[in-house]
Design an enzyme around this catalytic site. Sequence first.
Site, PDB file in Angstrom:
ATOM      1  CB  THR A  13       1.482  -2.751  -0.428  1.00 40.21           C
ATOM      2  OG1 THR A  13       2.007  -3.969  -1.187  1.00 40.21           O
ATOM      3  CG2 THR A  13       2.150  -2.858   1.068  1.00 40.21           C
ATOM      4  N   PRO A  16       4.206  -8.249   1.455  1.00 43.98           N
ATOM      5  CG  PRO A  16       4.495 -10.277   2.377  1.00 43.98           C
ATOM      6  CD  PRO A  16       3.972  -9.500   1.186  1.00 43.98           C
ATOM      7  CG  ASP A  74       1.883   1.039 -10.225  1.00 45.75           C
ATOM      8  OD1 ASP A  74       1.606  -0.135  -9.948  1.00 45.75           O
ATOM      9  OD2 ASP A  74       1.751   1.155 -11.622  1.00 45.75           O
TER      10      ASP A  74
HETATM   11  P1  IMP Z   1       4.124  -3.208  -8.844  1.00 46.41           P
HETATM   12  O1  IMP Z   1       4.691  -2.002  -8.373  1.00 46.41           O
HETATM   13  O2  IMP Z   1       3.837  -4.084  -7.444  1.00 46.41           O
HETATM   14  O3  IMP Z   1       2.914  -3.118  -9.625  1.00 46.41           O
HETATM   15  O4  IMP Z   1       5.229  -4.296  -9.531  1.00 46.41           O
HETATM   16  C1  IMP Z   1       5.806  -3.641 -10.490  1.00 46.41           C
HETATM   17  C2  IMP Z   1       6.828  -4.706 -11.310  1.00 46.41           C
HETATM   18  O5  IMP Z   1       7.963  -3.991 -11.681  1.00 46.41           O
HETATM   19  C3  IMP Z   1       7.513  -5.632 -10.289  1.00 46.41           C
HETATM   20  O6  IMP Z   1       6.594  -6.733 -10.240  1.00 46.41           O
HETATM   21  C4  IMP Z   1       8.692  -5.998 -10.723  1.00 46.41           C
HETATM   22  O7  IMP Z   1       8.640  -6.874 -12.051  1.00 46.41           O
HETATM   23  C5  IMP Z   1       8.862  -4.592 -11.718  1.00 46.41           C
HETATM   24  N1  IMP Z   1       9.747  -3.756 -10.906  1.00 46.41           N
HETATM   25  C6  IMP Z   1       9.458  -2.689 -10.102  1.00 46.41           C
HETATM   26  N2  IMP Z   1      10.619  -2.162  -9.349  1.00 46.41           N
HETATM   27  C7  IMP Z   1      11.694  -3.085  -9.517  1.00 46.41           C
HETATM   28  C8  IMP Z   1      12.795  -3.225  -9.100  1.00 46.41           C
HETATM   29  O8  IMP Z   1      13.376  -2.415  -8.009  1.00 46.41           O
HETATM   30  N3  IMP Z   1      13.685  -3.962  -9.380  1.00 46.41           N
HETATM   31  C9  IMP Z   1      13.246  -5.083 -10.235  1.00 46.41           C
HETATM   32  N4  IMP Z   1      11.834  -4.992 -10.790  1.00 46.41           N
HETATM   33  C10 IMP Z   1      11.297  -4.131 -10.375  1.00 46.41           C
END
Ligand code: IMP
Length: 211
Positions: A13, A16, A74
């Site tokens: 990732t 941070p 993810d």
């Molecule tokens: P990634 O897993 O970094 O691709 O991000 C997935 C996106 O899903 C994040 O930018 C958030 O918008 C949303 N997301 C994932 N987990 C959470 C959470 O625990 N709270 C709020 N939004 C979340």
Amino acid sequence: MHRRITGKLVIATHNPGKLAEMRELLAPHGVEAVSAGDLGLGEPDETGTDFRSNAAIKAIAAAQATKLPAFADDSGIVVDALDGAPGIYSARWAGPAKDFNAAMAQIERLLQERGATTPDRRTAHFVSALCVAWPDDHLEEVEARVDGTLVWPPRGTAGFGYDPMFLPDGHTRTFGEMESIEKHGLPPLGLGLSHRARAFVKLAEICLEPR
Ligand code: IMP
């Protein structure tokens, strides 16, 4: 056969916040976390069609590049009345400015358009997919979810992303109104409530030495 993680683990990732969370979770199990960012690794395109395959794409790329076991996650929010959107595109809906107020307003607009005004029509869940890949192509994969309903207007300033709109089932406060320990914390301190906490518990059961 499940495989245990020992020694060094690359965390694939560049975020941070996620790195800090993972370091904290792994340290008691004797696993040393090094970040993909520190090792100068690039970020592969997330071309998968579901959370699980996107986590695997990121973990495999980091394991191949470093010849070390690598971890990736993810996640996103799945809204039933929107046929599962934004799903794997949850981050993208916030645009380059990462404007989650706009992304939440967009969800609300679409829910209103579809007449989804009562809680039973506003169900959603967060998903977390975790993958550990080894350089010899062995994979360990887990997935977990937390179910809830979407409220409007958003409530609370804690957390990130879609938290202020998400009311987990059985609770009266949104994720945006919860302290991190309540949302993500693992027992005995927290409830292990969030999708990520639940997925991590599953991964720990199969891949980590007991603390
Ligand atoms: P990634 O897993 O970094 O691709 O991000 C997935 C996106 O899903 C994040 O930018 C958030 O918008 C949303 N997301 C994932 N987990 C959470 C959470 O625990 N709270 C709020 N939004 C979340």
